[in-house]
Design a protein around this motif. Structure first.
Motif, PDB file in Angstrom:
ATOM      1  N   GLY A 288     -37.154  18.249  53.293  1.00 49.76           N
ATOM      2  CA  GLY A 288     -37.355  18.967  51.966  1.00 49.76           C
ATOM      3  C   GLY A 288     -36.090  19.131  51.338  1.00 49.76           C
ATOM      4  N   PRO A 289     -35.874  18.970  50.108  1.00 48.51           N
ATOM      5  CA  PRO A 289     -34.731  19.375  49.488  1.00 48.51           C
ATOM      6  C   PRO A 289     -34.661  20.931  49.287  1.00 48.51           C
TER       7      PRO A 289
ATOM      8  N   PRO B 221     -30.645  20.767  41.574  1.00 53.91           N
ATOM      9  CA  PRO B 221     -31.680  20.840  42.556  1.00 53.91           C
ATOM     10  C   PRO B 221     -32.112  19.490  43.151  1.00 53.91           C
ATOM     11  N   GLY B 222     -32.961  19.488  44.150  1.00 56.99           N
ATOM     12  CA  GLY B 222     -33.393  18.260  44.604  1.00 56.99           C
ATOM     13  C   GLY B 222     -32.520  17.693  45.472  1.00 56.99           C
TER      14      GLY B 222
ATOM     15  N   SER C 145     -43.825  28.157  45.268  1.00 56.33           N
ATOM     16  CA  SER C 145     -43.958  26.644  45.656  1.00 56.33           C
ATOM     17  C   SER C 145     -42.412  26.279  45.436  1.00 56.33           C
ATOM     18  N   LEU C 146     -42.484  24.869  44.728  1.00 56.44           N
ATOM     19  CA  LEU C 146     -41.194  24.207  44.758  1.00 56.44           C
ATOM     20  C   LEU C 146     -40.103  24.817  44.245  1.00 56.44           C
ATOM     21  N   LEU C 147     -40.415  26.051  43.081  1.00 57.16           N
ATOM     22  CA  LEU C 147     -39.180  26.706  42.559  1.00 57.16           C
ATOM     23  C   LEU C 147     -38.250  27.529  43.504  1.00 57.16           C
TER      24      LEU C 147
ATOM     25  N   ARG D 238     -37.125  26.558  46.167  1.00 57.72           N
ATOM     26  CA  ARG D 238     -36.279  25.742  46.943  1.00 57.72           C
ATOM     27  C   ARG D 238     -35.498  24.820  45.958  1.00 57.72           C
ATOM     28  N   ALA D 239     -35.951  24.857  44.690  1.00 59.19           N
ATOM     29  CA  ALA D 239     -35.333  23.885  43.680  1.00 59.19           C
ATOM     30  C   ALA D 239     -34.834  24.805  42.461  1.00 59.19           C
ATOM     31  N   ASN D 240     -34.549  26.017  42.501  1.00 51.08           N
ATOM     32  CA  ASN D 240     -34.169  26.586  41.379  1.00 51.08           C
ATOM     33  C   ASN D 240     -32.782  26.808  41.666  1.00 51.08           C
ATOM     34  N   SER D 241     -31.730  26.391  40.865  1.00 54.24           N
ATOM     35  CA  SER D 241     -30.265  26.399  40.971  1.00 54.24           C
ATOM     36  C   SER D 241     -29.697  27.067  39.964  1.00 54.24           C
TER      37      SER D 241
END
Lengths: 400, 400
Positions: free
Chosen positions: A15-16, A73-74, A295-297, A299-302
């Motif tokens: 997972g990113p 992110p990602g 959710s994804l935010l 791990r993806a919030n940069s």
């Protein structure tokens, strides 16, 4: 000792996180400093799968472009969920990997991932050794869950924690805008480890306190929960509750998988735990609720990345490249905390076997007796990793 | 003309935005410059309700503390959902309001809110005039929905839009980390107006394109939607879809309120439109989905506030205070765009009646023919309000 001369291969797996591309940046800028040793740099396009498909991306030495990795992110180079089998089960895949390593003259290999990915690098490096193909392989840790052993923290966790703390603070401030608010349930990731949910403890740094924090390390009793929520809401007309997605009931199953109260929703239906708990509170207690699946935010919030984490990530990658050039092989670089206040750390090299396929849970010392909140000592652990107080919103308080 | 001398009252109303406290900051710092005219500043604690309860907060002239308002989401002084009836229906409330105005010698009144709040200020100022109580009343616009007429935009909208664009970009980047991704459905606020959902058009500024954007101004056909999603996903193995919470079906009702396909979920159940659509895609098409209800985060996230919006908000508040001191009464300050490139604007005073209780929908010219995406001209509208490109994430693109 003679140094290995050849090319470098970097790959992303699992997972990113919002920091994984910062780790990549650190690897690249350090490697570009040693062009007489590391001639070219390649990144796998979609991890091991890209390697097997002979899809490698040549990295260009352009710092302006590379700096964008710090905001991205990602997994910029593509990740994968490929699970490498043992050599005995799948020898052809190993042969293919060796073939590609030879084709590109890969002598330095850095794989960036969590527990599973460390298992992958372990298997590959063991095979390369067996085949007498010289290549220094180092694992770069990554996971927002913070569930890797042997390291003070996993890269990705502090920034995700910072996002959660700020999101919880924002939700709290929105809710108290009204005299009579709601029961707010914020759901973080973490199926087995409660580090992410626990981060909401740090609201206290801003003078705000979550009412309840539940982590998957301890069992979750639905009736206790409902009683507690009713008591809190009746008293305050507001409630802020943080839950980990992986809460388990007294029988040890994920809640709502076996709960007859909720048969009507069906556990095959999409929708996280927070939605189901919110539905239950509304239907059983008649209290207004709001749920938030981060959710994804998370791990993806940069945008609110922890600057101190980014600094450590870059330094860790540089340390890894320098170590590999000096002959280190089959190791993982971990962060070793020397002191919390002031925050001091150094890097250590540990055997891949110390981390691969192992999980680290939230330590007991951080969980309160009632199993529904986090102890003060957790602030000392997490705060230094998120820029001290400055990383969090400075809020205005009215003088009543 | 002789200036009114006395005290200032400021109040917040309706749903919070991440900019409303910036508006408060602008009012306060301007008012503190005119201490010979405006002797003291009070804020209502929970809007009109706080006024009726005689709960006013005296604002201290401390710029360090006040500056925290710029980072504070929510309504720092408390908001309310109090709907002021007409004088004929509820004369006692009006008398109570006048009594408090007299008690605190309020001669300047600024009320910060959306359509409903402008109706409130209209009623109060009309009553005060009738009673020959001199007080200059000005409305400060606020709503993330951007549905107020007569103004180029509503304060709160650009920052919320910026949050949505960045969140969509982050979700997109996370999804394309894998070769085979999911159908991602992002749900924005906006029950009747599609401005928030439309903001995802600006992903194009970063070279990314949402596949579908649906706004409530046009009818939503569930079967068309499913066909479209299947077609996109089969082709790309990824899909990014932005929907407004208020989509309506061909009969003009909110979808899923009348849809027999989904009876089993029941429309009384919590859970937004995105969850229901995601469930439907999974069950009907067998495609993996993820849903994201941005919920309060889009109005409460202050970390990625638009700096240009904050600058305009402060200037607008200052303009309002100066206007009131110069005798302006029963007006609302609006933003008037002079040009988009370069972005130039000025402020205008409009009659409260022009805004109160009126809604502004996303203009037809912005919606594409197929009713499932946003036209290019929308970029010219929104981009200047979110710091140009600099406000958005700079992302790294691999060279394939």
């Amino acid at each position: 000792m003679e140094k290995l001369i050849g090319n470098l291969l970097y790959g992303q797996s699992g997972g990113p996180t919002s920091i994984i591309n910062t780790s990549a940046y650190g690897i690249f800028i350090e490697a570009f400093k040693h062009k007489n040793i590391i001639n070219s740099i390649y990144a796998m396009n979609y991890g091991i799968q890209g390697l097997l498909d002979d899809k490698l991306i040549k990295i260009l030495d352009n710092d302006t472009l590379l700096k964008n990795l710090l905001n991205t992110p990602g997994s910029a180079f593509g990740s994968n969920r490929f699970k490498l089998k043992s050599f005995d089960e799948d020898p052809l895949t190993y042969k293919k990997i060796l073939e590609i390593f030879k084709k590109y003259n890969i002598r330095y290999f850095f794989y960036n991932g969590g527990n599973d990915s460390m298992d992958t690098i372990n298997k590959i490096s063991t095979y390369l050794e067996k085949e007498n193909y010289k290549c220094n392989c180092i694992g770069i840790i990554k996971t927002i869950d913070n569930d890797l052993p042997s390291t003070d923290f996993s890269l990705g966790y502090p920034s995700a924690a910072k996002f959660i703390i700020n999101a919880a603070l924002e939700i709290y401030l929105d809710d108290i805008s009204y005299k009579e608010g709601r029961v707010n349930i914020i759901e973080t990731m973490g199926r087995n480890a409660g580090w992410l949910a626990a981060s909401a403890k740090l609201l206290e740094v801003r003078g705000v306190k979550a009412d309840l924090i539940y982590v998957p390390e301890v069992l979750f009793d639905l009736n206790d929960f409902l009683n507690k929520v009713e008591e809190i809401y009746n008293k305050k007309k507001h409630a802020l509750i943080i839950i980990s997605e992986g809460l388990k009931n007294n029988e040890g199953s994920f809640i709502f998988e076996t709960n007859s109260l909720l048969d009507s929703f069906g556990h095959n239906q999409l929708g996280g735990l927070s939605i189901k708990l919110a539905n239950l509170i509304t239907s059983k207690l008649g209290i207004k609720t709001r749920y938030y699946e981060l959710s994804l935010l998370q791990r993806a919030n940069s945008i609110c990345n922890s600057k101190i984490e980014q600094k450590i990530a870059i330094r860790l990658s540089k340390f890894a490249v320098k170590s590999a050039i000096n002959g280190v092989n089959k190791k993982i670089v971990v962060v070793n905390r020397i002191s919390s206040n002031p925050f001091k750390y150094n890097f250590k090299l540990v055997d891949i076997n110390d981390i691969a396929n192992k999980e680290r849970y939230l330590d007991d010392i951080y969980i309160n007796k009632e199993n529904n909140y986090i102890n003060d000592n957790f602030i000392e652990y997490l705060l230094p990793l998120i820029d001290g107080e400055k990383g969090l919103l400075n809020i205005y308080k009215i003088n009543k």
